[in-house]
Write an enzyme that holds these catalytic residues in place. Structure first.
Site, PDB file in Angstrom:
ATOM      1  N   ASP A  21      58.786  72.102  31.309  1.00  0.00           N
ATOM      2  CA  ASP A  21      57.648  72.154  30.371  1.00  0.00           C
ATOM      3  C   ASP A  21      57.352  70.780  29.777  1.00  0.00           C
ATOM      4  OD1 ASP A  21      55.609  73.375  29.001  1.00  0.00           O
ATOM      5  OD2 ASP A  21      56.879  74.165  27.401  1.00  0.00           O
ATOM      6  N   ASN A  69      49.909  81.405  33.278  1.00  0.00           N
ATOM      7  CA  ASN A  69      49.260  80.109  33.562  1.00  0.00           C
ATOM      8  C   ASN A  69      47.929  80.265  34.310  1.00  0.00           C
ATOM      9  OD1 ASN A  69      52.433  78.393  34.118  1.00  0.00           O
ATOM     10  ND2 ASN A  69      51.215  78.474  32.249  1.00  0.00           N
TER      11      ASN A  69
HETATM   12  C1  IPE Z   1      56.237  78.096  31.001  1.00  0.00           C
HETATM   13  O1  IPE Z   1      55.570  77.039  30.381  1.00  0.00           O
HETATM   14  C2  IPE Z   1      55.799  78.192  32.434  1.00  0.00           C
HETATM   15  C3  IPE Z   1      56.204  77.076  33.283  1.00  0.00           C
HETATM   16  C4  IPE Z   1      56.972  76.080  32.938  1.00  0.00           C
HETATM   17  C5  IPE Z   1      55.717  77.117  34.632  1.00  0.00           C
HETATM   18  P1  IPE Z   1      54.260  77.283  29.518  1.00  0.00           P
HETATM   19  O2  IPE Z   1      53.846  75.963  28.989  1.00  0.00           O
HETATM   20  O3  IPE Z   1      53.273  78.040  30.285  1.00  0.00           O
HETATM   21  O4  IPE Z   1      54.822  78.220  28.350  1.00  0.00           O
HETATM   22  P2  IPE Z   1      54.242  78.545  26.917  1.00  0.00           P
HETATM   23  O5  IPE Z   1      52.855  79.034  27.102  1.00  0.00           O
HETATM   24  O6  IPE Z   1      54.267  77.273  26.127  1.00  0.00           O
HETATM   25  O7  IPE Z   1      55.165  79.569  26.353  1.00  0.00           O
HETATM   26  C1  IPE Z   2      54.555  72.666  32.416  1.00  0.00           C
HETATM   27  O1  IPE Z   2      53.890  71.762  31.614  1.00  0.00           O
HETATM   28  C2  IPE Z   2      53.864  72.906  33.732  1.00  0.00           C
HETATM   29  C3  IPE Z   2      53.207  74.220  33.855  1.00  0.00           C
HETATM   30  C4  IPE Z   2      53.283  75.177  32.960  1.00  0.00           C
HETATM   31  C5  IPE Z   2      52.422  74.468  35.055  1.00  0.00           C
HETATM   32  P1  IPE Z   2      52.652  72.195  30.736  1.00  0.00           P
HETATM   33  O2  IPE Z   2      51.421  72.086  31.544  1.00  0.00           O
HETATM   34  O3  IPE Z   2      52.883  73.525  30.115  1.00  0.00           O
HETATM   35  O4  IPE Z   2      52.651  71.075  29.606  1.00  0.00           O
HETATM   36  P2  IPE Z   2      52.434  71.270  28.043  1.00  0.00           P
HETATM   37  O5  IPE Z   2      53.424  72.300  27.601  1.00  0.00           O
HETATM   38  O6  IPE Z   2      51.025  71.719  27.847  1.00  0.00           O
HETATM   39  O7  IPE Z   2      52.705  69.926  27.473  1.00  0.00           O
HETATM   40 MG    MG Z   3      53.797  74.117  28.413  1.00  0.00          MG
END
Ligand code: IPE
Ligand code: IPE
Ligand code: MG
Length: 246
Positions: A21, A69
Site C-alpha cells: 500500500d 479497487n
Molecule cells: C488494499 O489497499 C488493496 C491492495 C493493496 C491491493 P487499498 O489502498 O485499496 O486499501 P484501503 O482502501 O486503504 O483500505
Molecule cells: C496500493 O497503493 C496499490 C493498489 C491498491 C492497487 P494505493 O494505490 O492504494 O496507494 P495509496 O494508498 O492511495 O497511497
Molecule cells: Mg491504498
C-alpha cells in the site's frame, strides 16, 4: 551487518503475505500522477521477490488489486491493468531463472481479457517450477472467497456428498482459493495504515502482523528482511502460556 545476516534461516515463516500500500501517496508526494507510484511499486515487487527467493521462502502472497479497487477512477484502473499485462509479460524470464511458480487468487474472470490471458500464460509457463510459489491476489476479496467456499460446501451437503457434522476447518480450507498452501505466518502492510482491507481474513487468524510507515515504492528487500527479523523476535503462543511454548 545487514538484516539479512541476522535472520535465523531455521526459523523462517513458510508463507508471507503482503498488503502493498501507498503507491498513490508516494507519487503525490513527488507531485506526480498516482500511476507513477504504481510503476515504481513494480520495482519493489521485483526486489522483494528476489529477497524472498534468496531466503528460500516457500510462499509469498501479494495483495495486488482488491475487488474494492474496481471502484477507483476508470483511468487509474485501466492503467493498473495495462501495467499488470506488461509486467507479467516481462517477468516470465525472471521467474524461470529463479524457479518461481506463479499463481493467482481472486475473481479473475473480472480482469480484462488481455490481462487474464497474460496471467494464465505466465501461470502455465511457470507451472513446473519447484521453487517459491508467488501468488497474486487479483480482483480479490476475502469475504467473497469465504462465501464462495460456503456455497461449494452447501451444495455438497445438498446433494448428499457431505454431512453437516463432517464440516471442519480442513474441509473449509480446501474450498478456499488458497487450498494447498499453509496459512501465512507473517502479514506485512506498508504505508502506515492499520487495517486488513478484506485480505485473507480466514487465513491470517494466527498470523503475526507487521506494519511499517514506509510507502510501498520505498519498500525494498532490506525492509522485508527487517520484518522477518521482527517476526523472529516474537513469541507465538497460540493461546498457551509462555512457559508452555518454551
Ligand atoms: C488494499 O489497499 C488493496 C491492495 C493493496 C491491493 P487499498 O489502498 O485499496 O486499501 P484501503 O482502501 O486503504 O483500505
Ligand atoms: C496500493 O497503493 C496499490 C493498489 C491498491 C492497487 P494505493 O494505490 O492504494 O496507494 P495509496 O494508498 O492511495 O497511497
Ligand atoms: Mg491504498
Amino acid at each position: 551487518m545487514g538484516y539479512r545476516d541476522k535472520i535465523n534461516l531455521l526459523k523462517l515463516p513458510r508463507h508471507i503475505a503482503i498488503i502493498m500500500d501507498g503507491n498513490g501517496r508516494w507519487a503525490k508526494d513527488k507531485g506526480k500522477l498516482r500511476i507513477f507510484g504504481h510503476h515504481n511499486g513494480v520495482l519493489s515487487v521485483r526486489d522483494v521477490v528476489e529477497g524472498a527467493v534468496d531466503l528460500n521462502i516457500e510462499y509469498l502472497t501479494l495483495y495486488t488489486f482488491s475487488t474494492e479497487n474496481w471502484n477507483r477512477p476508470k483511468l487509474e484502473v485501466t492503467a493498473i491493468m495495462e501495467l499488470m499485462v506488461s509486467t507479467i509479460h516481462k517477468e516470465i524470464d525472471n521467474f524461470m531463472k529463479k524457479n518461481v511458480k506463479l499463481n493467482a487468487i481472486g475473481d479473475l474472470d473480472k480482469l480484462p481479457p488481455k490481462c487474464h490471458k497474460e496471467l494464465n500464460n505466465a501461470i502455465e509457463v511457470t507451472a513446473n517450477n519447484t521453487g517459491m510459489v508467488l501468488t497474486l491476489a487479483l480482483s480479490y476479496s476475502s469475504r467473497l472467497e469465504i462465501l464462495h467456499a460456503v456455497k461449494i460446501i452447501a451444495s455438497k451437503v445438498n446433494n448428499g456428498e457431505l454431512n453437516v457434522d463432517d464440516i471442519n476447518e480442513d474441509i473449509f480450507e480446501e474450498n478456499l482459493f488458497t487450498n494447498g498452501m499453509p496459512n501465512p505466518e507473517l502479514l506485512i502492510r506498508t504505508s502506515g495504515e492499520f487495517r486488513i482491507s478484506n485480505y485473507l481474513l480466514w487465513q491470517i487468524a494466527y498470523a503475526e502482523l507487521y506494519f511499517t510507515t514506509k510507502l510501498w515504492p520505498d519498500f525494498r528487500k532490506e525492509d522485508f528482511f527487517e520484518a522477518i527479523l521482527d517476526f523472529q523476535k516474537r513469541e507465538r503462543r497460540f493461546g498457551m502460556t509462555s512457559e508452555q511454548v518454551n
